[in-house]
Structures are given as C-alpha cells and as structure tokens.
Design a protein around this motif. Structure first.
Motif, short mmCIF file in Angstrom:
data_model
loop_
_atom_site.label_atom_id
_atom_site.label_comp_id
_atom_site.label_asym_id
_atom_site.label_seq_id
_atom_site.Cartn_x
_atom_site.Cartn_y
_atom_site.Cartn_z
N UNK A 145 0.82 -0.58 11.79
CA UNK A 145 1.37 0.20 10.90
C UNK A 145 2.32 1.10 10.95
N UNK A 146 3.28 1.74 11.59
CA UNK A 146 3.97 2.70 11.26
C UNK A 146 5.07 1.38 10.79
N UNK A 147 5.16 0.58 11.23
CA UNK A 147 6.48 -0.38 11.04
C UNK A 147 5.95 -0.78 9.50
N UNK A 148 5.18 -0.48 8.79
CA UNK A 148 4.15 -0.85 7.63
C UNK A 148 4.84 0.73 6.54
N UNK B 210 -8.65 0.02 12.92
CA UNK B 210 -7.36 0.24 12.21
C UNK B 210 -6.81 -0.99 11.66
N UNK B 211 -7.79 -2.24 12.48
CA UNK B 211 -7.04 -3.50 11.72
C UNK B 211 -8.03 -4.03 10.00
N UNK B 212 -9.14 -3.13 10.75
CA UNK B 212 -9.92 -3.33 9.18
C UNK B 212 -8.95 -2.52 8.24
N UNK B 213 -9.17 -1.44 7.95
CA UNK B 213 -8.24 -0.39 7.19
C UNK B 213 -7.03 -0.81 6.96
N UNK B 214 -5.98 -0.95 7.65
CA UNK B 214 -4.89 -1.41 7.34
C UNK B 214 -4.98 -3.13 7.78
N UNK B 215 -5.72 -4.20 7.39
CA UNK B 215 -5.21 -5.19 7.42
C UNK B 215 -3.60 -5.80 7.40
N UNK B 216 -3.59 -6.85 8.05
CA UNK B 216 -2.58 -7.33 7.90
C UNK B 216 -1.88 -8.53 7.11
N UNK C 76 0.05 -1.80 0.55
CA UNK C 76 -0.33 0.06 -0.17
C UNK C 76 1.54 1.54 -0.25
N UNK C 77 0.73 2.55 -0.62
CA UNK C 77 1.46 3.66 -1.06
C UNK C 77 1.29 4.38 0.50
N UNK C 78 2.83 4.80 0.79
CA UNK C 78 2.93 5.54 1.89
C UNK C 78 1.17 6.53 2.53
N UNK C 79 0.78 6.08 3.61
CA UNK C 79 -0.52 6.45 4.37
C UNK C 79 -0.10 7.75 5.08
N UNK C 80 -1.17 8.94 5.78
CA UNK C 80 -0.37 10.04 6.54
C UNK C 80 -2.16 9.64 7.56
N UNK C 81 -2.05 9.08 9.22
CA UNK C 81 -3.11 8.71 8.95
C UNK C 81 -2.38 10.07 10.75
#
Length: 267
Positions: A35-38, A261-267, A1-6
């Motif tokens: 999410x940050x590590x991703x 957060x789990x739903x929007x950024x799944x592992x 996924x492209x870098x996002x800012x939360x």
C-alpha cells in the motif's frame, strides 16, 4: 487511487499479546509495504510514547507517528507537534498519586521517567522486555515541565478516587486496563485526542479527511474512527468502538487486518 493516509492503533490492532500475536503478522507487513509503494501514507496512531515504539514497528517504515493519543506527532523523522501538560496540573497530579502511594511514570516526547521505588509498574514493563526505555535518575520537577502524559497504576481501593480526580481536573476518565498494567490510568491534556492528531497530519499534507482510514480496537480509538472517512474496528474490538465503525473486520488472530487491507486496497 488518490493518495490516502492510513492510521493504525498498535495494541489490539497490529499486535495483541492476549491473542498470542506478539509480532506484526507477515501478511500485514506485506500489505502495508504494498500500500505504501502504491503511494499512500501510513501512520501509527497510538497512546504509546515514542520510547515504547519497539524496533519491529520502526522497521516497518511508517511515514510518521501520532503518539500519546495525539499529544506528539512526528512525520518523516521530524517533530511537527507536541502538547505538554500544564506544569501546575502535572505537579498536582503526581502529588496526589504519591499521597495515595500509586506507582506512576512521567512521559515526555522521547523519554519515560520512573522512580526506583515503583517496583510494580517497572516490573510490568520489564517483563515485556521494555526496561531499557526508563530513566530512573532524574529531577521530578524539571521533568514535569516537559511532561506530555502521566501513567499510574492504581490500587482497587483508590480507583474511584482517581477516577473522580480525572473527571474533575481533566474532564474525562482515561483507564486502559485492557492493554496496560492492571488498574492503569492515564493523565494528559484534555484537548488531546487521536482525532486532533490526525487533523494535524492531514493539514500537513494538504489533504482532506475524505482521504483517511483508521484501524483500531479500543476506547481511545473512538474519536479517530468517528473522524476518518473509513473507520475499521477489529473483530476483537470493544463493543463501543464497533458501534461507531464503518466496517468490522475479523479479529487480529484471524488475519482480520491483512484481509481488510486487501479488500480496501485491492491489487
């Protein structure tokens, strides 16, 4: 996924004393770190000044902070933006508050100043364990030259008078009884907003608004929820914010933030 800012509000989103969530839940901490590590960027986006960013939030390792509702921005430990109040207007405001005998505090980029006379406002924050953030010996007029925000505790009999003053001088009324002390009003530049701060962060990274997510619960989160590509309102959010959100998650005490957060950024 492209870098996002939360972007995350604090009170009512990361913690909420009303719901008994006094510390950021461990599940939320894990998701933020994952999410940050991703490769994504994480920002606190709050009306709070830097002096009110408790150690527990600093320890989470956010990439930066949009504070004072967009009036101060810090990225990787460096200040990139600061919008101070007009000195004449700030002076006029505190003169008005003193005439009404309202407790108030002056907030600058890194410090908060409160007169020793203002026991009620000081006691409110002292009871939250925040008394060390205040400077109580200062030159009022000198500090006002660096003021970003003024916060006042207004008695019921003066609420309408202060509200009218805000509408006339600032163009809007900012009152946050849900998170601040009773009858708490905030005064700051009318050009400031969380949305303005977010735009400056995006510009800094050379990203697009399509790369943004916002999480909040209060009235001062409306503009950032409207601006960001995905705006998430907490289940405990005010109805006005829910009406503007793309997603409404469960409330803070029901693990709402962790689950979304789990739903929007799944592992």
């Amino acid at each position: 996924m492209k870098e996002k800012v939360l972007f995350f509000d604090i009170d009512g989103t990361l913690v909420d004393n009303t719901y008994g969530v006094h510390e950021v839940p461990e599940g939320v901490k894990r998701e933020l770190k994952r999410i940050q590590n991703d490769g994504h960027k994480l920002f606190i986006c709050s009306g709070r000044p830097k002096a009110m960013i408790n150690q527990q939030f600093l320890d989470l390792g956010f990439d930066g902070y949009v504070l004072y509702n967009g009036g101060y921005i810090e990225i990787d430990g460096e200040s990139i933006f600061e919008e101070r109040m007009d000195t004449e207007l700030a002076t006029q405001t505190v003169d008005m508050l003193e005439e009404l005998n309202c407790d108030y505090m002056i907030e600058t980029a890194h410090h908060i100043y409160i007169d020793k006379r203002y026991k009620e406002l000081y006691t409110f924050f002292k009871n939250l364990g925040m008394e060390e953030m205040f400077s109580m010996d200062f030159d009022r007029d000198d500090v006002l030259k660096r003021a970003i925000k003024i916060e006042a505790n207004v008695t019921n009999k003066d609420k309408q008078k202060v509200s009218d003053y805000l509408d006339g001088k600032f163009g809007t009324t900012i009152s946050y009884d849900q998170h601040g002390s009773d009858n708490s009003f905030e005064f700051f530049s009318p050009t400031m907003s969380k949305a303005v701060g977010i735009k400056k962060v995006i510009e800094h990274y050379g990203l697009d608004i399509k790369d943004t997510y916002a999480f909040g619960d209060g009235l001062n989160d409306i503009e950032m929820i409207q601006l960001c590509q995905i705006g998430v309102a907490m289940g405990n959010a005010v109805d006005e914010l829910k009406a503007q959100a793309d997603i409404i998650c469960k409330s803070i005490d029901k693990n709402g933030l962790e689950d979304i957060l789990k739903a929007l950024f799944p592992q």
